[in-house]
Design an enzyme around this catalytic site. Structure first.
Site, PDB file in Angstrom:
ATOM      1  N   TYR A 143      30.774  42.316  51.311  1.00 35.05           N
ATOM      2  CA  TYR A 143      29.379  42.744  51.265  1.00 35.05           C
ATOM      3  C   TYR A 143      28.731  42.749  52.648  1.00 35.05           C
ATOM      4  O   TYR A 143      27.690  43.364  52.843  1.00 35.05           O
ATOM      5  CB  TYR A 143      28.557  41.845  50.336  1.00 35.05           C
ATOM      6  CG  TYR A 143      28.947  41.926  48.879  1.00 35.05           C
ATOM      7  CD1 TYR A 143      29.736  42.973  48.399  1.00 35.05           C
ATOM      8  CD2 TYR A 143      28.532  40.969  47.975  1.00 35.05           C
ATOM      9  CE1 TYR A 143      30.100  43.052  47.074  1.00 35.05           C
ATOM     10  CE2 TYR A 143      28.889  41.035  46.632  1.00 35.05           C
ATOM     11  CZ  TYR A 143      29.669  42.067  46.185  1.00 35.05           C
ATOM     12  OH  TYR A 143      30.025  42.150  44.870  1.00 35.05           O
ATOM     13  N   LYS A 193      43.319  36.566  46.156  1.00 37.44           N
ATOM     14  CA  LYS A 193      44.336  37.602  45.936  1.00 37.44           C
ATOM     15  C   LYS A 193      45.308  37.547  47.114  1.00 37.44           C
ATOM     16  O   LYS A 193      45.567  38.525  47.817  1.00 37.44           O
ATOM     17  CB  LYS A 193      43.667  38.980  45.814  1.00 37.44           C
ATOM     18  CG  LYS A 193      44.583  40.072  45.270  1.00 37.44           C
ATOM     19  CD  LYS A 193      45.052  39.824  43.841  1.00 37.44           C
ATOM     20  CE  LYS A 193      45.875  41.011  43.338  1.00 37.44           C
ATOM     21  NZ  LYS A 193      46.574  40.701  42.073  1.00 37.44           N
ATOM     22  N   ASP A 225      42.976  38.315  39.252  1.00 34.23           N
ATOM     23  CA  ASP A 225      43.228  39.045  38.009  1.00 34.23           C
ATOM     24  C   ASP A 225      43.646  38.097  36.890  1.00 34.23           C
ATOM     25  O   ASP A 225      43.215  38.242  35.736  1.00 34.23           O
ATOM     26  CB  ASP A 225      44.257  40.164  38.207  1.00 34.23           C
ATOM     27  CG  ASP A 225      45.438  39.751  39.063  1.00 34.23           C
ATOM     28  OD1 ASP A 225      45.431  38.633  39.620  1.00 34.23           O
ATOM     29  OD2 ASP A 225      46.389  40.545  39.175  1.00 34.23           O
ATOM     30  N   ASP A 249      31.067  37.286  42.388  1.00 33.62           N
ATOM     31  CA  ASP A 249      30.064  38.144  41.758  1.00 33.62           C
ATOM     32  C   ASP A 249      30.550  38.577  40.379  1.00 33.62           C
ATOM     33  O   ASP A 249      29.812  38.536  39.382  1.00 33.62           O
ATOM     34  CB  ASP A 249      29.823  39.360  42.658  1.00 33.62           C
ATOM     35  CG  ASP A 249      28.592  40.153  42.275  1.00 33.62           C
ATOM     36  OD1 ASP A 249      27.938  39.808  41.271  1.00 33.62           O
ATOM     37  OD2 ASP A 249      28.274  41.134  42.968  1.00 33.62           O
ATOM     38  N   ASP A 253      29.684  36.622  36.279  1.00 35.80           N
ATOM     39  CA  ASP A 253      29.109  37.392  35.183  1.00 35.80           C
ATOM     40  C   ASP A 253      30.016  37.356  33.952  1.00 35.80           C
ATOM     41  O   ASP A 253      29.544  37.307  32.810  1.00 35.80           O
ATOM     42  CB  ASP A 253      28.875  38.843  35.611  1.00 35.80           C
ATOM     43  CG  ASP A 253      27.595  39.010  36.407  1.00 35.80           C
ATOM     44  OD1 ASP A 253      26.917  38.001  36.661  1.00 35.80           O
ATOM     45  OD2 ASP A 253      27.261  40.148  36.772  1.00 35.80           O
TER      46      ASP A 253
END
Length: 360
Positions: A143, A193, A225, A249, A253
């Site tokens: 970001y 990852k 994942d 992020d 959620d």
């Protein structure tokens, strides 16, 4: 003599203008009970700030935030501003506040309230007892990385975003996670990852090194994942999950839905002198102005504020107990309602929490 705290109040857009006043009411009530005084400084942010001042984070708003002891944020954004360039959209206010206030650690608890177990779409046996904390790195990663942008490329365009992390950035968020775990069940799962991304390979290396200073905390590693799958398959295996900005992020959620509603989950962004507290849901423009939004995530966010910023653990616990009592009595906003419960609106839910506080 009353202890006094200054709070920057940034309702923002959409339902932010409805849920934040309920949290302010609760703070005022607990202040009367606990001998605390709050000086609320309200400012505009996000889409409303764009409409008034031409930018999502005006200098005046940033100044108020920096001069306060804590920031209470509602939500920003909405379809009205979707056509703006990415550099000028309401969401840029969030990134600006995090960067300017030095808020590098986002703490997002996902605790399943027993009263809401039927509000979740998952089976009772899967989610019952879920109580985890996502610690998300907040000021680095994709970001904020450079280079970025949409650039001409041959006969077309190319979008560029860069995932960048330094040893220092990873070290401080890892310490935050291990310290949080010491107050919980002493388990940290670091999510990355590392089998594909060099930034994740460094992440895993540094987290492993920092762990040497926390031998009393168990550390495990998991690819993102797999973590996304395991959160749905067996969420009770997690205590503290620490991960980078983008993965955090998304995973926070996902974790929110384990609890039945994203409208129930608070968050704290820590790191600098002034911390920021906000519900993790968005501005929900489809609900705005209808007295339907769930204010409990925002109310629980101010409980976190009392705990983390002001050292008022007793006051924080009383707010949390008041929320549980209201749920025990069967009161629900639409997002958490189920057959046999009592449907109430935003203002009514805030009033009910205050009534419970006064009974304590």
């Amino acid at each position: 003599m009353k202890r006094s705290f200054t709070i920057a109040v940034l309702p923002g857009d959409g339902i932010g203008k409805e849920i934040v006043p309920e949290a302010v009411k609760v703070l005022e009530a607990i202040g009367r009970l606990q001998g605390l005084a709050f000086d609320f400084k309200e400012s505009v942010v996000g889409g409303e700030a764009i409409d008034r001042h031409g930018r999502p984070l005006p200098d005046e708003t940033l100044a108020v935030a920096k001069e306060s002891d804590a920031v209470l944020l509602g939500a920003v954004g909405g379809p009205k501003w979707d056509g703006l360039d990415s550099s000028a959209r309401p969401e840029k206010a969030l990134l600006g506040l995090r960067e300017e206030l030095g808020l590098y650690a986002n703490l997002r608890p996902a605790r399943l309230f027993p009263q809401l177990i039927d509000a979740s779409t998952l089976k009772r046996e899967v989610i019952e007892g879920t109580d985890l904390l996502v610690v998300r790195e907040l000021t680095g990663g994709i970001y904020f990385g450079e280079p970025r942008g949409i650039k001409p490329y041959r006969n077309e365009e190319r979008g560029i975003n860069t995932e960048v992390y330094t040893t220092k950035e990873i070290t401080r968020i890892a310490k935050t996670a291990f310290e949080a775990a010491r107050k919980r069940r002493r388990k940290v799962c670091s999510v990355d990852k590392a089998n594909v991304l060099e930034s994740s390979a460094l992440w895993r290396k540094v987290v492993t090194e920092v762990h040497k200073n926390f031998p009393d905390v168990e550390l495990s590693h998991m690819y993102v994942d797999n973590c996304a799958m395991q959160l749905i398959r067996n969420p009770k295996q997690f205590d503290v999950v620490v991960t980078n900005n983008m993965f955090g992020d998304i995973l926070s959620d996902e974790a929110a839905m384990l609890t039945g509603s994203i409208g129930m989950l608070p968050s704290a962004s820590l790191g600098g002198r002034t911390a920021m507290y906000e519900p993790i849901h968005g501005s929900a423009p489809d609900l705005a102005g209808q007295n339907k939004a769930n204010p409990l995530a925002t109310i629980l966010s101010v409980a976190m504020m009392l705990n983390y910023s002001f050292g008022q653990d007793k006051a924080a616990a009383e707010i949390e107990q008041a929320v549980l009592a209201v749920l025990d009595q069967g009161y629900r906003t639409g997002d958490i309602a189920s057959p046999g419960t009592k449907l109430v609106g935003t203002k009514e839910m805030g009033d009910l929490v205050i009534q419970q506080l006064m009974k304590a």
